[in-house]
Design an enzyme around this catalytic site. Structure first.
Site, PDB file in Angstrom:
ATOM      1  N   CYS A   1       0.835  -1.211   0.000  1.00 39.96           N
ATOM      2  CA  CYS A   1       0.000   0.000   0.000  1.00 39.96           C
ATOM      3  C   CYS A   1       0.865   1.255   0.000  1.00 39.96           C
ATOM      4  O   CYS A   1       0.560   2.220  -0.703  1.00 39.96           O
ATOM      5  CB  CYS A   1      -0.945   0.007   1.198  1.00 39.96           C
ATOM      6  N   SER A   2       1.922   1.237   0.766  1.00 38.94           N
ATOM      7  CA  SER A   2       2.828   2.385   0.813  1.00 38.94           C
ATOM      8  C   SER A   2       3.432   2.654  -0.562  1.00 38.94           C
ATOM      9  O   SER A   2       3.471   3.799  -1.023  1.00 38.94           O
ATOM     10  CB  SER A   2       3.953   2.139   1.829  1.00 38.94           C
TER      11      SER A   2
END
Length: 153
Positions: free
Chosen positions: A44-45
């Site tokens: 996600c990052s």
């Protein structure tokens, strides 16, 4: 999962403690919704960092991007600040996952949004959607292709 041609369900979600975003306020603009499982996870990052780098390309197509997960707006604010994100992350927090469910991308088993992308046209119709394996960053190529198609119309 909602598909091309479906009407995008309207929503109102917090971006900050005192700012709510309503999809209907963006009629006349292309919208990208990037549903993702959780702030701080490695994939996600990377995904949100990529979209941050792609903002000038999205702007070229008159498109506003929003990240959407079931994390709270406090978690989003810390994540945005830490990752230096320049687009809103929306908290699908309470009722938990209601918007993810409306788009057909809520994972009941783990209680998170699935990793899914939607491009919504200026009339509020879904122009493109994609469900990615949760452990795979879907990148931006599909988004850009969908925006390019909308630009031809």
């Amino acid at each position: 999962m909602l598909q091309k041609g479906d009407t995008a369900p309207d929503f109102e979600l917090n971006a900050t403690p005192d700012q709510k975003i309503k999809l209907k306020d963006f009629k006349g603009k292309n919208v990208i919704l990037a549903f993702y499982p959780a702030d701080w996870s490695p994939v996600c990052s990377d995904q949100m960092a990529l979209y941050n780098e792609m903002l000038k390309y999205f702007n070229k197509y008159d498109a506003q991007i929003f990240g959407v997960s079931v994390d709270s707006f406090w978690c989003h604010l810390a994540f945005e600040e830490n990752r230096k994100l320049h687009f809103p992350l929306l908290a699908d927090f309470e009722p938990k996952g209601a918007v993810s469910k409306a788009y057909g991308v809520y994972d009941d088993e783990v209680g998170e949004s699935k990793r899914a992308l939607f491009v919504i046209d200026k009339a509020g119709k879904i122009a493109w959607s994609y469900l990615s394996p949760v452990a795979v960053n879907p990148g931006a190529d599909g988004i850009l292709d969908a925006l390019e198609e909308l630009n031809k119309k």
